[in-house]
Design a protein around this motif. Structure first.
Motif, mmCIF file in Angstrom:
data_model
loop_
_atom_site.group_PDB
_atom_site.id
_atom_site.type_symbol
_atom_site.label_atom_id
_atom_site.label_comp_id
_atom_site.label_asym_id
_atom_site.label_seq_id
_atom_site.Cartn_x
_atom_site.Cartn_y
_atom_site.Cartn_z
ATOM 1 N N ALA A 196 0.833 -1.206 0.000
ATOM 2 C CA ALA A 196 0.000 0.000 0.000
ATOM 3 C C ALA A 196 0.867 1.256 0.000
ATOM 4 N N PHE A 197 1.937 1.273 0.782
ATOM 5 C CA PHE A 197 2.839 2.425 0.786
ATOM 6 C C PHE A 197 3.445 2.640 -0.587
ATOM 7 N N ARG A 198 3.811 1.566 -1.251
ATOM 8 C CA ARG A 198 4.414 1.656 -2.583
ATOM 9 C C ARG A 198 3.415 2.238 -3.586
ATOM 10 N N CYS A 199 2.131 1.995 -3.360
ATOM 11 C CA CYS A 199 1.087 2.539 -4.241
ATOM 12 C C CYS A 199 0.666 3.942 -3.831
ATOM 13 N N GLY A 258 -8.011 -19.053 3.533
ATOM 14 C CA GLY A 258 -9.151 -18.341 4.103
ATOM 15 C C GLY A 258 -8.726 -17.179 4.985
ATOM 16 N N ALA A 259 -7.680 -17.379 5.772
ATOM 17 C CA ALA A 259 -7.174 -16.293 6.617
ATOM 18 C C ALA A 259 -6.612 -15.157 5.769
ATOM 19 N N MET A 260 -5.873 -15.509 4.717
ATOM 20 C CA MET A 260 -5.327 -14.473 3.832
ATOM 21 C C MET A 260 -6.451 -13.711 3.132
ATOM 22 N N LEU A 261 -7.475 -14.405 2.693
ATOM 23 C CA LEU A 261 -8.595 -13.739 2.023
ATOM 24 C C LEU A 261 -9.371 -12.834 2.969
ATOM 25 N N ALA A 262 -9.493 -13.224 4.229
ATOM 26 C CA ALA A 262 -10.186 -12.373 5.199
ATOM 27 C C ALA A 262 -9.431 -11.059 5.414
ATOM 28 N N GLY A 263 -8.115 -11.139 5.550
ATOM 29 C CA GLY A 263 -7.320 -9.914 5.688
ATOM 30 C C GLY A 263 -7.373 -9.067 4.431
ATOM 31 N N ALA A 264 -7.313 -9.712 3.264
ATOM 32 C CA ALA A 264 -7.380 -8.980 1.998
ATOM 33 C C ALA A 264 -8.756 -8.344 1.802
ATOM 34 N N LEU A 303 -10.715 -7.243 4.152
ATOM 35 C CA LEU A 303 -10.779 -6.057 5.007
ATOM 36 C C LEU A 303 -10.018 -4.891 4.385
ATOM 37 N N ALA A 304 -8.857 -5.160 3.818
ATOM 38 C CA ALA A 304 -8.114 -4.107 3.117
ATOM 39 C C ALA A 304 -8.874 -3.643 1.884
ATOM 40 N N GLY A 305 -9.567 -4.554 1.233
ATOM 41 C CA GLY A 305 -10.356 -4.204 0.060
ATOM 42 C C GLY A 305 -11.499 -3.260 0.375
ATOM 43 N N ILE A 306 -12.076 -3.392 1.563
ATOM 44 C CA ILE A 306 -13.141 -2.469 1.970
ATOM 45 C C ILE A 306 -12.603 -1.040 2.001
ATOM 46 N N ALA A 307 -11.436 -0.865 2.594
ATOM 47 C CA ALA A 307 -10.827 0.466 2.638
ATOM 48 C C ALA A 307 -10.496 0.954 1.229
ATOM 49 N N GLY A 308 -10.027 0.062 0.368
ATOM 50 C CA GLY A 308 -9.714 0.442 -1.007
ATOM 51 C C GLY A 308 -10.951 0.851 -1.796
ATOM 52 N N ILE A 309 -12.038 0.114 -1.611
ATOM 53 C CA ILE A 309 -13.284 0.451 -2.303
ATOM 54 C C ILE A 309 -13.815 1.794 -1.815
ATOM 55 N N HIS A 313 -10.649 8.768 3.257
ATOM 56 C CA HIS A 313 -9.210 8.639 3.496
ATOM 57 C C HIS A 313 -8.916 7.266 4.093
ATOM 58 N N GLU A 314 -7.882 6.596 3.538
ATOM 59 C CA GLU A 314 -7.581 5.221 3.929
ATOM 60 C C GLU A 314 -7.091 5.111 5.369
ATOM 61 N N VAL A 315 -6.473 6.143 5.912
ATOM 62 C CA VAL A 315 -6.024 6.089 7.307
ATOM 63 C C VAL A 315 -7.226 6.002 8.236
ATOM 64 N N ILE A 316 -8.220 6.835 7.995
ATOM 65 C CA ILE A 316 -9.414 6.840 8.842
ATOM 66 C C ILE A 316 -10.182 5.530 8.694
ATOM 67 N N THR A 317 -10.386 5.083 7.468
ATOM 68 C CA THR A 317 -11.180 3.866 7.275
ATOM 69 C C THR A 317 -10.477 2.630 7.826
ATOM 70 N N THR A 318 -9.156 2.546 7.658
ATOM 71 C CA THR A 318 -8.475 1.355 8.176
ATOM 72 C C THR A 318 -8.434 1.347 9.701
ATOM 73 N N ILE A 319 -8.288 2.517 10.308
ATOM 74 C CA ILE A 319 -8.324 2.564 11.782
ATOM 75 C C ILE A 319 -9.715 2.180 12.277
ATOM 76 N N MET A 320 -10.754 2.673 11.622
ATOM 77 C CA MET A 320 -12.111 2.310 12.043
ATOM 78 C C MET A 320 -12.389 0.825 11.800
ATOM 79 N N LEU A 321 -11.880 0.288 10.701
ATOM 80 C CA LEU A 321 -12.059 -1.141 10.437
ATOM 81 C C LEU A 321 -11.319 -1.998 11.467
ATOM 82 N N ASN A 322 -10.176 -1.508 11.974
ATOM 83 C CA ASN A 322 -9.480 -2.223 13.054
ATOM 84 C C ASN A 322 -10.416 -2.445 14.233
#
Length: 172
Positions: free
Chosen positions: A50-53, A96-102, A104-110, A118-127
């Motif tokens: 994500a940082f690279r992108c 299955g574990a990898m897909l669950a983490g992906a 969750l990251a996909g929700i923030a990306g969408i 903003h991805e910082v806010i959404t990922t913190i809230m998703l945590n």
């Protein structure tokens, strides 16, 4: 100097300790370190990608926990419904574990791509969403709470077929 056999072959390699010595737990410690290290590296790769992108994925903790929750649910519930051999069950649990983490990251990306959240806010809230969903699922009176311990949040034991096999040393 000792040598150990390479899994799935007749070759052997140098190893710094005696794996046949029951009092030596160094081999088991190495294996446990690798088991804990791999999910952390995958989480770090998710953040680094994500940082690279040009995005800030602060949700590594939530993605790690989502993967952990998914792995526990798959490894405890799937063997009750489907009779799978050990290797496919381990692979299904890991994927299955990898897909669950992906996911969750996909929700923030969408959310970032569609509404510009903003991805910082959404990922913190998703945590926090993952933490509270996990607390609900395995907490007291939760749907996956072990009936044996009513006062302590816990899950069912992982079946032996879903556990990674011991590669080095004595499993006992």
């Amino acid at each position: 100097n000792y040598s150990i056999g390479v899994p799935f072959s007749d070759a052997s390699v140098w190893f710094p300790w005696n794996t046949d010595d029951i009092t030596s737990i160094a081999a088991a410690n190495l294996q446990q370190t690798l088991i804990l290290w791999v999910p952390l590296v995958l989480t770090g790769l998710a953040v680094a990608f994500a940082f690279r992108c040009g995005l800030f994925n602060i949700g590594g903790q939530g993605q790690y926990l989502a993967g952990t929750i998914a792995a526990v649910l798959i490894a405890t519930e799937l063997p009750q419904r489907v009779d799978l051999p050990s290797l496919p069950l381990i692979v299904v649990t890991i994927v299955g574990a990898m897909l669950a983490g992906a996911f969750l990251a996909g929700i923030a990306g969408i959310l970032k791509g569609t509404v510009g959240a903003h991805e910082v806010i959404t990922t913190i809230m998703l945590n926090w969403i993952v933490i509270w969903v996990g607390s609900f699922l395995f907490g007291i009176d939760g749907p996956f709470q072990t009936p044996v311990s009513d006062a302590v949040p816990s899950s069912e034991d992982i079946v032996e077929a879903a556990k990674l096999p011991v590669i080095w040393g004595d499993p006992l």
